[in-house]
Design an enzyme around this catalytic site. Sequence first.
Site, PDB file in Angstrom:
ATOM      1  N   ASP A   1      -1.781   6.821   6.207  1.00 39.21           N
ATOM      2  CA  ASP A   1      -2.911   5.798   5.782  1.00 39.21           C
ATOM      3  C   ASP A   1      -3.148   4.739   6.908  1.00 39.21           C
ATOM      4  OD1 ASP A   1      -4.403   3.741   4.626  1.00 39.21           O
ATOM      5  OD2 ASP A   1      -3.072   3.257   2.974  1.00 39.21           O
TER       6      ASP A   1
ATOM      7  N   LYS B   1     -12.454  -1.806   6.669  1.00 34.69           N
ATOM      8  CA  LYS B   1     -11.507  -2.970   7.239  1.00 34.69           C
ATOM      9  C   LYS B   1     -11.979  -3.015   8.822  1.00 34.69           C
ATOM     10  CE  LYS B   1      -8.220  -3.565   3.728  1.00 34.69           C
ATOM     11  NZ  LYS B   1      -7.552  -2.519   2.830  1.00 34.69           N
TER      12      LYS B   1
ATOM     13  N   TRP C   1       0.720  -1.288   0.043  1.00 34.05           N
ATOM     14  CA  TRP C   1       0.251  -0.122  -0.201  1.00 34.05           C
ATOM     15  C   TRP C   1       0.744   1.509   0.064  1.00 34.05           C
ATOM     16  CZ3 TRP C   1      -4.252  -1.112  -1.981  1.00 34.05           C
ATOM     17  CH2 TRP C   1      -5.097  -2.273  -1.520  1.00 34.05           C
TER      18      TRP C   1
HETATM   19  C1  LIG Z   1      -6.992  -2.073   1.869  1.00 33.42           C
HETATM   20  C2  LIG Z   1      -6.334  -0.685   1.926  1.00 33.42           C
HETATM   21  C3  LIG Z   1      -5.840   0.125   0.971  1.00 33.42           C
HETATM   22  C4  LIG Z   1      -7.013   0.257  -0.129  1.00 33.42           C
HETATM   23  O1  LIG Z   1      -8.075   0.576   0.208  1.00 33.42           O
HETATM   24  P1  LIG Z   1      -9.274   1.043  -0.697  1.00 33.42           P
HETATM   25  O2  LIG Z   1     -10.215   1.532   0.018  1.00 33.42           O
HETATM   26  O3  LIG Z   1      -9.707  -0.626  -1.272  1.00 33.42           O
HETATM   27  O4  LIG Z   1      -8.800   2.055  -1.740  1.00 33.42           O
HETATM   28  C5  LIG Z   1      -5.234   1.087   1.151  1.00 33.42           C
HETATM   29  N1  LIG Z   1      -4.199   1.070   2.337  1.00 33.42           N
HETATM   30  C6  LIG Z   1      -4.169   0.105   3.127  1.00 33.42           C
HETATM   31  C7  LIG Z   1      -3.397   0.128   4.259  1.00 33.42           C
HETATM   32  C8  LIG Z   1      -5.336  -1.000   2.958  1.00 33.42           C
HETATM   33  O5  LIG Z   1      -5.261  -1.811   4.105  1.00 33.42           O
END
Ligand SMILES: *Cc1c(COP(=O)(O)O)cnc(C)c1O
Length: 359
Positions: A168, A192, A101
Amino acid sequence: MKRAYNFGAGPSALPTEVLEIAQKELLDYKGSGISIMEASHRSRLYDDVHQNAIGLVRKLYKLPDDFDVLFLQGGASLQFAMVPMNLYKGGKAEYANTGAWSKKAIKEAEIQGLNFDVVASSAESGFDHIPEVSFSDDCDFCHITSNNTIYGTQYQEYPKTASPLAIDASSDIFSREVDWERVGLMYAGAQKNAGPSGLTIVLIRKNLIDRVQESVPTMLRYKTHADANSLFNTPPTFGIYLLNLILQWIDAKGGIAKVDEENRKKAKLLYDAIDNSNGFYTGHARPDSRSLMNVSFNIREKDAALEAKLLEEAAKANMIGLKGHRSIGGLRASIYNAVPFEAVEALVDLMNDFAKRNA
Ligand SMILES: *Cc1c(COP(=O)(O)O)cnc(C)c1O
């Protein structure tokens, strides 16, 4: 009806209690005769939900007043692009690379032609740890991935820098308390640890909102959404409704510190099972970088046959979502806020038994 023990990485488990409320309210929300999904985003009915969710984010996270709460769309992946679009002023940026990511975020900086450096990386050791990160104090922004969903590593604390730090936190938002002094902007796809897919949460320091360049399209400006309290256009209303219920659920438990305590117990149980297996199970992350949310592991030195066998036995015992990400294989148990302690106990019982039978 039987609910599975869901260890999936995302979209992932939601609290059963929350789904039950949503089910009960689905056809007739609070006596209105309609579903909240059918309500105008400009209606009183919906507005209460919207304001409540913002208020609970502020309360539970002890968010300082100089932060705005934004509800956007496009997932965390759109934030990889929006962060540089909105925060870069033509100076420099710095990134830490701790996995897939992070790399995707870095890719967007490249596309936008930023002057940037990757100042720390754990790529050489297969992203098995969080490296020492030291950011400059004069960047337009710096960027980290709080929890690396695939590799199962997590910052134990955020790096200190005078530059605005963009984080993030897609896979660990609302899982532990945050030292906001260290944060400029935090973002997460909700699917998540905070709700269903389709909602993106952004927590941004107000002084970062106005610096956006004129060439940035209206919908991609934080300012547009901040000025309109995330009601510039139709927000993902049902996602925000579920977020609100989840935040109420966290509140009723006693808040984020309490949830963190439970998460630590779950993670300890699982990591202890790995550590006490005499090498039958091998964790991917170095102990000092272990994630409380995603536990990535193998059987011995990647014994694919045994791993497949464990997955099969788990499925028979009503445990799903344990297959590791395709990029590293093996197994991964995601133990987000909504995964109950009993689920982890059931998994650990199976793992212990499986190790005995296959040692
Ligand atoms: C799943 C994830 C993403 C991607 O997220 P989307 O909402 O599908 O764009 C980005 N960063 C991390 C750390 C993730 O676990």
